[in-house]
Design a protein around this motif. Structure first.
Motif, mmCIF file in Angstrom:
data_model
loop_
_atom_site.group_PDB
_atom_site.id
_atom_site.type_symbol
_atom_site.label_atom_id
_atom_site.label_comp_id
_atom_site.label_asym_id
_atom_site.label_seq_id
_atom_site.Cartn_x
_atom_site.Cartn_y
_atom_site.Cartn_z
ATOM 1 N N MET A 168 0.827 -1.210 0.000
ATOM 2 C CA MET A 168 0.000 0.000 0.000
ATOM 3 C C MET A 168 0.862 1.261 0.000
ATOM 4 N N HIS A 169 2.073 1.134 0.561
ATOM 5 C CA HIS A 169 2.948 2.300 0.692
ATOM 6 C C HIS A 169 4.163 2.212 -0.236
ATOM 7 N N GLY A 170 4.042 1.384 -1.271
ATOM 8 C CA GLY A 170 5.056 1.366 -2.317
ATOM 9 C C GLY A 170 6.275 0.515 -2.050
ATOM 10 N N HIS A 171 6.198 -0.406 -1.088
ATOM 11 C CA HIS A 171 7.337 -1.272 -0.772
ATOM 12 C C HIS A 171 6.998 -2.715 -1.120
ATOM 13 N N ASP A 172 7.854 -3.346 -1.907
ATOM 14 C CA ASP A 172 7.642 -4.740 -2.304
ATOM 15 C C ASP A 172 8.566 -5.622 -1.459
ATOM 16 N N VAL A 173 8.044 -6.150 -0.363
ATOM 17 C CA VAL A 173 8.841 -6.944 0.569
ATOM 18 C C VAL A 173 8.382 -8.398 0.491
ATOM 19 N N PRO A 174 9.286 -9.344 0.230
ATOM 20 C CA PRO A 174 8.886 -10.755 0.131
ATOM 21 C C PRO A 174 8.257 -11.277 1.423
ATOM 22 N N MET A 175 7.262 -12.118 1.276
ATOM 23 C CA MET A 175 6.589 -12.671 2.454
ATOM 24 C C MET A 175 7.548 -13.463 3.336
ATOM 25 N N ALA A 176 8.500 -14.178 2.726
ATOM 26 C CA ALA A 176 9.437 -14.968 3.523
ATOM 27 C C ALA A 176 10.229 -14.077 4.470
ATOM 28 N N ALA A 177 10.658 -12.916 3.986
ATOM 29 C CA ALA A 177 11.403 -11.978 4.829
ATOM 30 C C ALA A 177 10.521 -11.431 5.942
ATOM 31 N N ILE A 178 9.262 -11.159 5.599
ATOM 32 C CA ILE A 178 8.327 -10.643 6.610
ATOM 33 C C ILE A 178 8.109 -11.680 7.700
ATOM 34 N N HIS A 179 7.861 -12.922 7.293
ATOM 35 C CA HIS A 179 7.571 -13.965 8.286
ATOM 36 C C HIS A 179 8.710 -14.132 9.277
#
Length: 233
Positions: free
Chosen positions: A39-50
């Protein structure tokens, strides 16, 4: 037996993380953060988030986004995560054995506290999913700590609330950040893999023992670190 144990005995306590430990919400948080970043323009992989779920939101954002970002938007990202996660409140479910584990600890005379990095509103939602308030003596959230996990502030607040020393308590959590927070206090930690973190990672972060989830802890309660609290002189 009351929560303080036999007369003259030291008070014992078990602190529980909630998301991914008692409630099956670790991946719900991962998806909510993924949407919030996009939503705020950042493409962060789900694996990194988890891998960062279990930290406080402030630390998670700071860890995953570039240092040269507009930090004024951090609070907006966290608000977006909160809004997306709130959509899942009605569908949250306890992990197998969670309610029974809390009840068993309570029945043994152990002070039971929830020590979560969640916002007050999210903690209230997970407590509704658990439907176990009669077995819980206290609960702390992100609002009760200056620094979020892996800093131990939330655990300290929970210990103070139930009047238990870190040396007389065990922490149960599903993330490396839970294990590190407990280690900072010299508190034994039980790791559970039901939040998606491997046994090896939990062990490397300081877990004293590891189980699949609440049900397996319950089935081995008397032989676990929790059971040893009760038998220790």
């Amino acid at each position: 037996m009351g929560s303080g144990g036999p007369a003259g005995a030291p008070r014992r306590g078990v602190l529980f993380d909630v998301d991914g430990t008692l409630v099956d919400s670790a991946y719900v948080h991962t998806l909510a953060w993924w949407h919030a970043f996009r939503m705020h323009g950042h493409d962060v992989p789900m694996a990194a988030i988890h891998r960062c779920v279990g930290m406080g939101g402030d630390r998670l954002v700071d860890t995953l986004l570039p240092e040269n970002r507009d930090r004024n938007a951090d609070s907006e990202i966290m608000a977006s995560h909160a809004a997306v996660f709130a959509l899942s409140w009605p569908s949250l479910r306890p992990l197998d054995g969670a309610r029974e584990l809390l009840a068993a600890c309570h029945a043994q005379g152990i002070a039971v506290a929830l020590a979560s990095s969640a916002r007050d509103q999210d903690l209230a939602a997970t407590r509704r999913a658990l439907d176990s308030d009669e077995f819980i003596h206290a609960a702390t959230s992100a609002n009760d700590a200056k620094a979020s996990k892996p800093a131990p502030d939330i655990l300290v607040a929970a210990l103070e609330t139930v009047g238990v020393l870190a040396t007389d308590a065990v922490y149960v959590g599903d993330s490396v950040w839970d294990m590190k927070a407990a280690a900072a206090l010299g508190m034994p930690a039980i790791g559970v893999t039901c939040g998606g973190t491997s046994a090896a990672e939990l062990r490397d972060a300081g877990a004293a023992e590891i189980f699949d989830g609440p049900r397996e802890i319950l089935e081995n309660l008397q032989h676990s670190a929790i059971g040893r609290l009760l038998t220790r002189a």
